[in-house]
Motif scaffolding. Structure first.
Motif, mmCIF file in Angstrom:
data_model
loop_
_atom_site.group_PDB
_atom_site.id
_atom_site.type_symbol
_atom_site.label_atom_id
_atom_site.label_comp_id
_atom_site.label_asym_id
_atom_site.label_seq_id
_atom_site.Cartn_x
_atom_site.Cartn_y
_atom_site.Cartn_z
ATOM 1 N N UNK A 155 -19.081 -28.530 -47.009
ATOM 2 C CA UNK A 155 -18.526 -28.178 -48.309
ATOM 3 C C UNK A 155 -17.116 -28.756 -48.383
ATOM 4 N N UNK A 156 -16.997 -30.031 -48.757
ATOM 5 C CA UNK A 156 -15.697 -30.690 -48.782
ATOM 6 C C UNK A 156 -15.172 -30.880 -47.376
ATOM 7 N N UNK A 157 -13.985 -30.320 -47.088
ATOM 8 C CA UNK A 157 -13.435 -30.415 -45.737
ATOM 9 C C UNK A 157 -13.717 -29.144 -44.936
ATOM 10 N N UNK A 158 -14.698 -28.359 -45.404
ATOM 11 C CA UNK A 158 -15.122 -27.142 -44.719
ATOM 12 C C UNK A 158 -16.593 -27.248 -44.341
ATOM 13 N N UNK A 159 -17.009 -26.351 -43.457
ATOM 14 C CA UNK A 159 -18.413 -26.245 -43.070
ATOM 15 C C UNK A 159 -18.834 -24.779 -43.142
ATOM 16 N N UNK A 160 -20.053 -24.528 -43.634
ATOM 17 C CA UNK A 160 -20.624 -23.183 -43.646
ATOM 18 C C UNK A 160 -21.703 -23.119 -42.568
ATOM 19 N N UNK A 161 -21.537 -22.189 -41.627
ATOM 20 C CA UNK A 161 -22.446 -22.092 -40.482
ATOM 21 C C UNK A 161 -23.365 -20.895 -40.660
ATOM 22 N N UNK A 162 -24.674 -21.144 -40.485
ATOM 23 C CA UNK A 162 -25.679 -20.089 -40.539
ATOM 24 C C UNK A 162 -26.674 -20.280 -39.396
ATOM 25 N N UNK A 163 -26.975 -19.204 -38.699
ATOM 26 C CA UNK A 163 -27.943 -19.301 -37.612
ATOM 27 C C UNK A 163 -27.761 -18.217 -36.579
ATOM 28 N N UNK A 195 -18.698 -28.350 -32.443
ATOM 29 C CA UNK A 195 -17.505 -27.718 -33.000
ATOM 30 C C UNK A 195 -16.919 -26.712 -32.007
ATOM 31 N N UNK A 196 -15.672 -26.342 -32.231
ATOM 32 C CA UNK A 196 -15.112 -25.128 -31.657
ATOM 33 C C UNK A 196 -14.861 -24.187 -32.840
ATOM 34 N N UNK A 197 -15.250 -22.928 -32.696
ATOM 35 C CA UNK A 197 -15.097 -22.001 -33.823
ATOM 36 C C UNK A 197 -14.453 -20.704 -33.345
ATOM 37 N N UNK A 198 -13.540 -20.149 -34.138
ATOM 38 C CA UNK A 198 -12.959 -18.845 -33.817
ATOM 39 C C UNK A 198 -13.951 -17.751 -34.199
ATOM 40 N N UNK A 199 -14.334 -16.893 -33.254
ATOM 41 C CA UNK A 199 -15.338 -15.877 -33.589
ATOM 42 C C UNK A 199 -14.754 -14.468 -33.635
ATOM 43 N N UNK A 200 -13.772 -14.173 -32.808
ATOM 44 C CA UNK A 200 -13.240 -12.801 -32.823
ATOM 45 C C UNK A 200 -12.576 -12.491 -34.159
ATOM 46 N N UNK A 201 -11.814 -13.440 -34.666
ATOM 47 C CA UNK A 201 -11.137 -13.219 -35.944
ATOM 48 C C UNK A 201 -12.114 -13.160 -37.107
ATOM 49 N N UNK A 231 -15.646 -22.790 -41.487
ATOM 50 C CA UNK A 231 -14.687 -23.366 -40.552
ATOM 51 C C UNK A 231 -14.213 -24.711 -41.090
ATOM 52 N N UNK A 232 -13.023 -25.080 -40.679
ATOM 53 C CA UNK A 232 -12.429 -26.337 -41.123
ATOM 54 C C UNK A 232 -13.008 -27.511 -40.343
ATOM 55 N N UNK A 233 -13.067 -28.664 -40.982
ATOM 56 C CA UNK A 233 -13.590 -29.861 -40.318
ATOM 57 C C UNK A 233 -12.738 -30.280 -39.125
ATOM 58 N N UNK A 234 -11.487 -29.826 -39.079
ATOM 59 C CA UNK A 234 -10.620 -30.167 -37.940
ATOM 60 C C UNK A 234 -11.118 -29.544 -36.642
ATOM 61 N N UNK A 235 -12.021 -28.574 -36.729
ATOM 62 C CA UNK A 235 -12.584 -27.940 -35.538
ATOM 63 C C UNK A 235 -13.785 -28.707 -34.982
ATOM 64 N N UNK A 236 -14.155 -29.800 -35.630
ATOM 65 C CA UNK A 236 -15.247 -30.631 -35.113
ATOM 66 C C UNK A 236 -14.720 -31.522 -33.994
#
Length: 411
Positions: A155-163, A195-201, A231-236
């Motif tokens: 979604x633009x410079x973002x990503x939506x993660x489902x799974x 990717x690296x993704x923040x999960x606790x927050x 998550x932001x694309x910068x985390x890829x």
């Protein structure tokens, strides 16, 4: 002079002496709580707090992250992490809790992330302030890792993660996850990104962590549900569609490549930790009553312990090959050997311990009469997971046969 220090360079010899002196003065006292046998079974906040404090102390002293450049929070040394690891094991210090961060996330981030992300993430990873977990396995994708279906939609410079990820060790405490995602459903391998993704927050805001209780009663494993996590694309990490190649970096280090990781054994000999080795088998045999004598009087058991000692010594000598350039031409050769042998060795030791303990092996942690505080039955049950995690022993043998030895693929 120990065998491990004979081939030290001048820098390594000086660093080894420093490690010994620092550990002699700063090794922590026995913890106020019972510790699990490994970082992957940490269940309570008091356990984690004690171990995080130890890792931060070791990092600030220069014993963690030794071989990484200073600009990303490392020690700027050359081939010194193995020295620090060996000295921590010899001193029987507590294990470092951020084992996934040090062993898998750190090398992956270092080799594939943007500089800004390395500088942001690695110092707190090394210190243990940020715990990491790994999002690879799914309910329908374990040994066939390339079949992961957790999807990231752009979604633009973002990503939506489902799974849905599963068998996720330390997710209940983790700040960050390294994760393999599908970004293109039309290609099996080229449709994967990392990717690296923040999960606790993000708990309750796109991320749900559910503990899985094992047969041992421990809750080190978890399942993690993603529902429109943004998550932001910068985390890829690395290029889009290169996730499989990045995952190979993670897997090689998970299976033992390199020394950019924490010591995987050790532990203080106390009520709160348990060292799995033939030396502890000997102690168990000498202290287990059998009729008028002890288990160590049985010549068949002594023979089995000796066979185990030979196996363990052979494994130690095989690891020395990591320092021979001609033997490391194939990145999987020694890494997969070490993972395969280490996991099966732990299973063999635990099984032999159960035989030595005899009827006492049926007594578990809560029984005050249990040999070694009931740690051996715990080791035995956990050992079966070790020959499954990071790829089953069967998978390791197939890869060694096909990709290292050049044998025909199995049908």
């Amino acid at each position: 002079m120990s065998e491990s220090s004979r081939n030290d360079t001048a820098e390594q010899a000086e660093f080894r002496q420093y490690c010994r002196e620092w550990l002699a003065e700063n090794k922590p006292s026995d913890p106020p709580v019972r510790l699990p046998q490994s970082a992957l079974e940490i269940m309570t906040e008091p356990q984690l707090e004690y171990l995080q404090a130890w890792q931060k102390s070791a990092y600030e002293a220069g014993l963690v992250g030794c071989d990484y450049p200073k600009e990303v929070g490392g020690g700027g040394r050359k081939d010194c992490q193995r020295v620090a690891n060996a000295e921590m094991i010899a001193a029987r210090t507590p294990f470092l809790p951020n084992v996934i961060g040090l062993g898998m996330a750190a090398p992956t981030v270092f080799y594939h992330a943007r500089d800004e992300l390395k500088q942001r993430l690695l110092p707190r990873l090394f210190s243990g302030e940020d715990i990491w977990c790994q999002g690879f396995s799914e309910p329908g994708a374990g040994s066939d890792l390339a079949s992961v279906q957790t999807f990231a939609e752009r979604k633009g410079d973002k990503w939506l993660i489902n799974g849905h990820k599963v068998w996720t060790s330390l997710a209940h405490f983790a700040e960050w996850m390294i994760i393999l995602l599908r970004t293109d459903k039309s290609h099996k391998y080229d449709g994967l990104s990392y990717f690296v993704v923040p999960i606790r927050s993000a708990l309750g805001k796109g991320v749900t962590v559910r503990p899985l209780i094992k047969i041992t009663g421990e809750t080190g494993f978890n399942e993690v549900i993603f529902e429109d996590l943004e998550v932001d694309d910068s985390y890829r990490l690395d290029e889009l569609g290169k996730g499989w190649q990045v995952a190979m970096t993670t897997l090689l280090h998970e299976r033992g490549a390199g020394e950019l990781q924490s010591p995987r054994s050790g532990g203080m000999r106390s009520k709160s930790s348990h060292q799995i080795s033939t030396s502890t088998l000997i102690d168990l045999a000498r202290n287990t009553r059998r009729g008028e004598g002890v288990a160590a009087d049985d010549p068949l058991l002594r023979d089995k312990i000796m066979e185990q000692m030979i196996y363990e010594k052979g494994f130690e000598q095989n690891q020395r090959r990591n320092r021979v350039q001609a033997l490391t031409d194939h990145p999987m050769r020694l890494a997969l050997q070490n993972k395969l042998l280490a996991s099966e060795n732990a299973q063999q030791i635990s099984e032999l311990a159960m035989e030595i303990a005899g009827a006492g092996s049926s007594l578990y942690l809560s029984d005050e009469n249990a040999p070694a505080g009931g740690q051996w039955p715990l080791s035995y049950m956990n050992s079966f997971g070790m020959t499954i995690a990071a790829g089953t022993s069967e998978v390791q043998r197939n890869i060694l046969g096909e990709r290292v030895l050049g044998m025909p693929k199995s049908k």
